[in-house]
Design an enzyme around this catalytic site. Sequence first.
Site, PDB file in Angstrom:
ATOM      1  N   HIS A 175      44.140  40.830  36.859  1.00  0.00           N
ATOM      2  CA  HIS A 175      42.767  40.310  36.853  1.00  0.00           C
ATOM      3  C   HIS A 175      41.833  41.085  35.936  1.00  0.00           C
ATOM      4  CE1 HIS A 175      43.043  37.326  40.157  1.00  0.00           C
ATOM      5  NE2 HIS A 175      44.149  38.017  40.375  1.00  0.00           N
ATOM      6  N   ASP A 382      35.305  43.228  30.831  1.00  0.00           N
ATOM      7  CA  ASP A 382      35.541  42.501  32.070  1.00  0.00           C
ATOM      8  C   ASP A 382      36.757  41.619  31.870  1.00  0.00           C
ATOM      9  OD1 ASP A 382      35.015  41.635  34.639  1.00  0.00           O
ATOM     10  OD2 ASP A 382      32.871  41.336  34.256  1.00  0.00           O
TER      11      ASP A 382
HETATM   12  P1  ADQ Z   1      35.145  41.472  39.766  1.00  0.00           P
HETATM   13  O1  ADQ Z   1      35.060  42.720  38.988  1.00  0.00           O
HETATM   14  O2  ADQ Z   1      34.838  41.567  41.189  1.00  0.00           O
HETATM   15  O3  ADQ Z   1      36.548  40.760  39.633  1.00  0.00           O
HETATM   16  P2  ADQ Z   1      33.725  38.959  38.906  1.00  0.00           P
HETATM   17  O4  ADQ Z   1      34.730  38.123  38.252  1.00  0.00           O
HETATM   18  O5  ADQ Z   1      32.402  38.881  38.273  1.00  0.00           O
HETATM   19  O6  ADQ Z   1      34.110  40.479  38.982  1.00  0.00           O
HETATM   20  O7  ADQ Z   1      33.587  38.459  40.386  1.00  0.00           O
HETATM   21  C1  ADQ Z   1      32.584  38.923  41.228  1.00  0.00           C
HETATM   22  C2  ADQ Z   1      32.510  38.024  42.462  1.00  0.00           C
HETATM   23  O8  ADQ Z   1      31.692  38.651  43.413  1.00  0.00           O
HETATM   24  C3  ADQ Z   1      31.942  36.674  42.147  1.00  0.00           C
HETATM   25  O9  ADQ Z   1      32.630  35.669  42.843  1.00  0.00           O
HETATM   26  C4  ADQ Z   1      30.504  36.782  42.665  1.00  0.00           C
HETATM   27  O10 ADQ Z   1      29.979  35.592  43.172  1.00  0.00           O
HETATM   28  C5  ADQ Z   1      30.636  37.779  43.772  1.00  0.00           C
HETATM   29  N1  ADQ Z   1      29.377  38.551  43.862  1.00  0.00           N
HETATM   30  C6  ADQ Z   1      28.870  39.335  42.920  1.00  0.00           C
HETATM   31  N2  ADQ Z   1      27.693  39.848  43.317  1.00  0.00           N
HETATM   32  C7  ADQ Z   1      27.481  39.368  44.546  1.00  0.00           C
HETATM   33  C8  ADQ Z   1      26.450  39.558  45.519  1.00  0.00           C
HETATM   34  N3  ADQ Z   1      25.395  40.350  45.313  1.00  0.00           N
HETATM   35  N4  ADQ Z   1      26.568  38.940  46.702  1.00  0.00           N
HETATM   36  C9  ADQ Z   1      27.641  38.153  46.929  1.00  0.00           C
HETATM   37  N5  ADQ Z   1      28.632  37.953  46.075  1.00  0.00           N
HETATM   38  C10 ADQ Z   1      28.560  38.554  44.898  1.00  0.00           C
HETATM   39  C11 ADQ Z   1      37.808  41.068  39.003  1.00  0.00           C
HETATM   40  C12 ADQ Z   1      37.720  41.356  37.510  1.00  0.00           C
HETATM   41  C13 ADQ Z   1      37.029  40.219  36.805  1.00  0.00           C
HETATM   42  C14 ADQ Z   1      37.767  38.914  37.083  1.00  0.00           C
HETATM   43  C15 ADQ Z   1      37.985  38.722  38.560  1.00  0.00           C
HETATM   44  C16 ADQ Z   1      38.886  37.539  38.847  1.00  0.00           C
HETATM   45  O11 ADQ Z   1      37.031  42.570  37.274  1.00  0.00           O
HETATM   46  O12 ADQ Z   1      36.983  40.441  35.413  1.00  0.00           O
HETATM   47  O13 ADQ Z   1      36.981  37.832  36.619  1.00  0.00           O
HETATM   48  O14 ADQ Z   1      38.581  39.864  39.156  1.00  0.00           O
HETATM   49  O15 ADQ Z   1      40.070  37.638  38.150  1.00  0.00           O
END
Ligand code: ADQ
Length: 756
Positions: A175, A382
């Site tokens: 991921h 990311d």
């Molecule tokens: P993350 O680093 O966790 O994931 P991301 O893909 O942006 O990053 O996902 C974050 C998730 O957390 C999103 O679904 C978002 O809605 C949720 N979220 C963020 N802030 C929030 C808040 N304040 N309250 C509630 N929910 C919140 C890792 C990798 C990424 C990759 C994903 C999936 O780092 O690059 O996209 O896995 O593969």
Amino acid sequence: MTAGSQRSMTSHRLLIVSNRLPVSARMTVDGVRIVPSSGGLATGLRPCHERSESLWFGWPGDVSRATTAQREQFDERLQKRRIVPVHLAGDQVDRDYHGFANRVLWPSFHYLIDRVPIDATGWDGYLEVNEAFADVVAREYLTNDTIWVHDYQLMLLPALLRERLPHARIGFFLHIPFPSSEVFRILPWRHEILKGLLGADLVGFHTFAYMRHFVTSLLHVDGIEADIDRVRTGDREVKLGVFPMGVDAAAFSDLAADADVLARVEAIRRDAGGRRIVLGIDRLDYTKGIPWRLEALERLLERDPHLRDGFRYIQVAVPTRGEVDSYRRFRRQLEERVGHINGAHGTLRSLPVHYVHQSVSRRDLVALYCAADVMLVTPLRDGMNLVAKEFVASRVDDDGVLVLSEFAGAAAELNGAIMVNPYDIEGVADSIHRALSMSIEERRARMRALRRRVLEHDVHTWSDAFVQHLGLLRPFEHHAAVVRPDPSLLSTLAAAQRTMKLRLLLDYDGTLVPLARSPDLAAPDDELLFLLERLIASPGIQVDIVSGRSHETLEQWFGHLPLSLWAEHGFWHRSRPGEVWEPAIPAAPNWVERVKPILEQFAISTPGSHVEVKSASIAWHYRCAPREFGTRQAHELRMLLGDILSNQPLEVLEGKKVIEVRLRGVGKGLVAQRVQAETRPGTVIVAIGDDRTDEELFRALPPSSLAVAVGRTRTIAKFRLEDHRAVRRILRSLLADDRPGESRLRDGLLHERVSA
Ligand code: ADQ
């Protein structure tokens, strides 16, 4: 039911395995509560789990303080959700999850190597936790289940599962980014990590660039050559693929049209008092680039003080990994920065930055996405970034501008965004300004393009594509069956030995010793020398070593033994110790001197390539050259040599990443002819070898000979052996004093089959 009897049952379930689960445990005074988890992986895989009959394995959080009854009750509740907990001891989690995965792997895979502590520890814990996962998954596994392992915390798991379940169908998805090989190779555990991943049948990445980095790392770190979408490792083929993860777009669109959510949107806008809304939603992680983003916003406010009352920046940061020191420090620095900007640029009526350090509900999240005029997604690196896609999925009104970092995996797909380099503060400030002043027509055109992509490639198409691709791969048993050693070789040899003499023509590299990364590392070990001595001393056995090595090397290694030696694929020969080495055919004078400058010119202009000069051949190796450039240069060289060498007694051969020019007629086929000429009736020739040149030998031998191929190559040989260990076992079986051990040997072969 025992694990053994379970395994013989069949099933077609999907077993999802990830470090964290869609829910986790929270200890309260009344016992263990179940709370939903945040983070991209959990959010993304939840729909896949809900739609299929999958089982989800993962760490549910620390429940070590719960009583046995509370824990049993907790496990039962998880079981109802088809979740299998992998319980880990508190100190194990600290050493692994918080220790190695988050302090070492996470920053280095995101190119932030300065954040890796100098005294990086935790590898043992990491391995232990991967082992613990392997045990739990293997216990639950039923034949025909498909296992899908996720992310950087479990990179050793595919190989550990392969050891326990040789025939299972195993997929792995990363991921986070797979970094450039120049960064990856910094890790002291690089070999183990690559080996771990290659236990899978399919390894998936978010983008093509990550897959390419993985392929280059295999080459630079382990010398493993891969095609762009597959790699052979021992007896197996591992497929590589690009599967950009999506979001549950329909669910976000539905929520965006929900009356309750629309009311929340109104409330957020009201609260902003008519100012435009710029939004940032992130896990509070240093990779997400929040300080740089704040800096860009401040630059914008400095440039244009009127904007102080023009927009409100809402930053929602989900608390994460609070246990890791660097995250605690990072949080403090961020809060100071927000305080500084608000102090310097706030007015009596408003503060420019509205900072919320908490997780928000899905409804509030969608309301924020819908209320935003500009969404800032500016991570330093990311893997994908799902927030960008959630924002787009929520914009049923076709409005809103996405400002996106070019270092997020999502940038490869989301063309309608304004792309920024997050390190370029001025550039980001310009882009925010541009987004705030963009016309409604341009906003709509961009958002429509973004929505087409995000709605079509959602999380369901992502998980279906991965699982289907994995399902289409040939099950491991099929290709393994082709290469299993043939136990009848043993009885055939034993029967021949009873009535005839044996002349053994043995290749060296890959046959008597494993293939080494560097030719200098493959010197014969004591066990091999002892085995050869005993063979030579056995009545009725004659041994020849037929190798591509130079005669100097063979002389140095085997000169003292009464063996018949053939060097450079038979160009040089010597039949007993002390005898002068003779060339098989007279060499044309100075031919090497004429070809060498051409090859050397190519070596200079192709970094990573080199020239090897032998007496009967000269070769240009380009194994370590950049792939595409090397191939193009090889093509050029072949054409050039074809022109220059026509009418010469030379031939140009193309091997694996090597172009070789040699005297025509020299080769192991010539050895076969000469050996046959000197062999008296009553002798059986047994030829054992592992590569293309040995096939020439097999082809030229009389039909009464026994040809034995080593490894998995295509062959005309009737018999096959697994590897150099199996060769040595067969050779030992020919020793008079080992004959009673035949059954032991057969056991060895069968064991080899099972573990193949
Ligand atoms: P993350 O680093 O966790 O994931 P991301 O893909 O942006 O990053 O996902 C974050 C998730 O957390 C999103 O679904 C978002 O809605 C949720 N979220 C963020 N802030 C929030 C808040 N304040 N309250 C509630 N929910 C919140 C890792 C990798 C990424 C990759 C994903 C999936 O780092 O690059 O996209 O896995 O593969």
